[in-house]
Design an enzyme around this catalytic site. Structure first.
Site, PDB file in Angstrom:
ATOM      1  N   SER A 233     -16.924 -30.058 -24.405  1.00  0.00           N
ATOM      2  CA  SER A 233     -15.771 -29.197 -24.566  1.00  0.00           C
ATOM      3  C   SER A 233     -14.258 -30.299 -25.630  1.00  0.00           C
ATOM      4  O   SER A 233     -14.970 -29.732 -26.243  1.00  0.00           O
ATOM      5  CB  SER A 233     -15.364 -29.483 -22.742  1.00  0.00           C
ATOM      6  OG  SER A 233     -14.027 -28.412 -22.020  1.00  0.00           O
ATOM      7  N   ASP A 328     -20.249 -18.986 -20.679  1.00  0.00           N
ATOM      8  CA  ASP A 328     -19.234 -19.781 -20.617  1.00  0.00           C
ATOM      9  C   ASP A 328     -17.928 -19.763 -20.242  1.00  0.00           C
ATOM     10  O   ASP A 328     -17.709 -18.237 -20.760  1.00  0.00           O
ATOM     11  CB  ASP A 328     -18.735 -20.759 -21.911  1.00  0.00           C
ATOM     12  CG  ASP A 328     -18.223 -22.036 -21.640  1.00  0.00           C
ATOM     13  OD1 ASP A 328     -17.388 -21.916 -20.986  1.00  0.00           O
ATOM     14  OD2 ASP A 328     -18.140 -22.988 -23.099  1.00  0.00           O
ATOM     15  N   HIS A 361     -20.333 -23.770 -18.860  1.00  0.00           N
ATOM     16  CA  HIS A 361     -19.175 -24.924 -20.024  1.00  0.00           C
ATOM     17  C   HIS A 361     -19.772 -25.935 -19.819  1.00  0.00           C
ATOM     18  O   HIS A 361     -20.146 -26.528 -20.800  1.00  0.00           O
ATOM     19  CB  HIS A 361     -18.115 -24.210 -19.443  1.00  0.00           C
ATOM     20  CG  HIS A 361     -17.227 -25.156 -20.568  1.00  0.00           C
ATOM     21  ND1 HIS A 361     -17.052 -25.684 -21.641  1.00  0.00           N
ATOM     22  CD2 HIS A 361     -16.379 -26.831 -19.989  1.00  0.00           C
ATOM     23  CE1 HIS A 361     -16.164 -25.687 -22.317  1.00  0.00           C
ATOM     24  NE2 HIS A 361     -15.831 -26.898 -21.220  1.00  0.00           N
TER      25      HIS A 361
END
Length: 411
Positions: A233, A328, A361
Site C-alpha cells: 500500500s 482491491d 488490497h
C-alpha cells in the site's frame, strides 16, 4: 469409547505460519459424517473460527489434502481451508500478529454429524510461529530509526531486505520475521504512527529511509551486492521511491501499490514529490454495511496535472516486481500497477508483474485469512479492502513464492 478418534497435523504440530500442513483424522466409522472446526484466539482475545463438513472414507479416515469439504466455511478439496477461511465472531477484524515471539495456536476439533456440533470426537492443536528456530529479533533505535532487525541463524552472508507496511503505521514485524525465517536478513521499518512518529506526518524525509539502507548495508552478515525493499500500500510507493532515489537498492516489490507518491509529500535532496491529488468528496458509503469506499478519491492518473507526483522509476537500475489484486477496493491498484509497468517498459526496463483476480488490497503472507474491511488505524474509519476468500488465499500463496524467488534471483 472415549476419544478413539485421532486428529493429527503433519509433518509436525509445530511449524511456521506460512508452512502448509496436512490435517488427518483417523478412527472414524466408514463414511461417518463429521464437522471439523478450527479456532484461534488472537492477542486481543478475539476469537476466529472456521468449520467444514466432511465424510470419512471407507477406512474411517480423513485427509484434508484429498478429502473434499461438503460445505461450511468453504467446499471442495482445500488442504488449508480451515486456516484461510477463519473469521472473527465480531465483524471486520483483521488477524495480525503483534508479538512475533509467541505463536498463534490453532485448535482443530472433530464433531459428530453435520448438525449442531454437540458431540466432540477428537482434537489437536497446531502451534504456528512467525519466528523460525534460531532467528534473532533485535530492536533498532539508532539515529532516527525505529525498526526491528531479524537475523537468520548462521553466519551468512544473507540478502538484506527492508520491509514497509502501509499508512496504518506502527512497527509491523510478522512479515519481516517470516522472511528472516526463510533466509533474508530483514529490517521492519516504522515511518508513521509509532512512538514519537506522528500519526499523519506533514512530510516524509527520504533521508530517514536512506538511514535504514545505510544501517542494513553496514551489518556484517548482509551480502554486499545490494539491498531489496518491499512495501504494501503506502509502503509500496515508498519502496519504489527508495529504489529510484537511493543508491544501493537492487530490487523492489510493490504490493497493492501505485507508481505515484501517495497522500504525504516526500522530501528528497533538493526536491519534494507532492502527493497524488485526491478529493475526499469522492468517498462513497455503501448503504447496507455503512462501510467507506475510498477507491475513487485519487484524481485521474492520466491527467498530466498529476504527473509531478509520479515516481520516476525509469531512472532506477533496480529490478521491480508489482503484485496487485483485481478486487482491491482500497484503490485501483491493478490500474495503477499497469500504468507503472507500462512506463518502465517504455524505457526498456525489466519488470515483472502479476495481478490476481478475486484478490483484495491486503495481500499478506499465506494462510492469514482475508480481511474484507477493518478499521484504518490512522483514519479511524472502517475501510473496505476487497477480496474473495478462496481466490485471495490462492493469491497470497502465489505472491509469497514470487516475492522470495524474486529476491533470491536479484540479491
Amino acid at each position: 469409547a472415549g476419544m478413539a478418534v485421532q486428529v493429527t497435523v503433519l509433518p509436525s504440530s509445530r511449524c511456521l505460519f506460512d508452512d502448509p500442513v496436512q490435517i488427518c483424522v483417523a478412527g472414524l466409522l466408514p463414511q461417518q459424517a463429521v464437522t471439523l472446526q478450527a479456532s484461534l484466539v488472537d492477542e486481543s482475545g478475539e476469537l476466529f473460527q472456521a468449520h467444514a463438513r466432511y465424510r470419512a472414507g471407507s477406512n474411517g479416515e480423513l485427509d484434508l489434502s484429498g478429502s473434499p469439504a461438503l460445505g461450511g466455511s468453504y467446499s471442495g478439496v482445500e488442504p488449508m481451508g480451515l486456516l484461510w477461511s477463519l473469521q472473527s465472531k465480531a465483524p471486520y477484524k483483521r488477524l495480525a500478529k503483534r508479538n512475533v515471539l509467541t505463536p498463534f495456536c490453532v485448535d482443530f476439533e472433530v464433531y459428530e454429524g453435520h448438525g449442531d456440533m454437540s458431540r466432540l470426537l477428537g482434537k489437536c492443536s497446531n502451534e504456528r510461529w512467525f519466528l523460525g528456530e534460531g532467528v534473532k529479533r533485535i530492536s533498532v533505535r539508532e539515529g532516527r530509526l525505529k525498526a526491528t532487525l531479524f537475523l537468520p541463524p548462521g553466519s551468512g552472508p544473507f540478502p538484506g531486505l527492508i520491509d514497509l507496511y502501509g499508512s496504518g503505521g506502527g512497527l509491523v514485524e510478522y512479515r519481516a520475521s517470516l522472511l528472516a525465517s526463510r533466509g533474508f536478513m530483514t529490517l521492519a521499518l516504522a515511518y508513521m504512527a509509532f512512538e514519537d512518529l506522528p500519526a499523519m506526518p506533514e512530510i516524509l524525509e527520504l533521508s530517514y529511509f536512506e538511514e535504514a539502507v545505510n544501517f542494513l548495508r553496514k551489518q556484517p552478515q548482509v551480502k554486499d551486492t545490494g539491498i531489496g525493499v518491499l512495501g504494501l500500500s503506502k509502503g509500496a510507493d515508498l519502496a519504489l521511491s527508495m529504489a529510484t532515489f537511493l543508491p544501493g537498492i537492487k530490487a523492489a516489490v510493490s504490493i497493492s501499490g501505485i507508481g505515484f507518491n501517495s497522500f504525504i509529500p516526500l522530501r528528497g535532496d533538493g526536491f519534494t514529490l507532492p502527493p497524488h491529488p485526491y478529493d475526499l468528496g469522492r468517498i462513497k458509503t455503501s448503504d447496507e454495511s455503512g462501510l467507506i469506499d475510498v477507491s475513487d478519491v485519487l484524481d485521474d492518473h492520466r491527467d498530466p496535472a498529476t504527473w509531478d507526483c509520479r515516481i520516476p522509476m525509469e531512472r532506477s537500475l533496480a529490478k521491480f516486481l508489482f503484485l496487485s489484486g483485481l478486487d482491491d477496493m482500497n484503490w485501483k491498484s491493478d490500474l495503477y500497477c499497469r500504468d507503472a509497468v507500462q512506463r518502465l517498459q517504455q524505457y526498456g526496463r525489466e519488470v515483472e508483474f502479476c495481478s490476481y483476480s478475486g484478490a483484495g488490497h491486503l495481500l499478506e503472507p499465506p494462510y492469514l485469512p482475508l480481511c474484507q474491511a477493518s478499521i484504518h488505524k490512522v483514519l479511524g474509519i472502517f475501510v473496505r479492502w476487497g477480496g474473495q476468500r478462496r481466490e485471495h488465499a490462492k493469491a497470497q500463496e502465489d505472491a509469497w513464492r514470487r516475492i522470495q524467488a524474486f529476491f533470491w534471483q536479484h540479491l
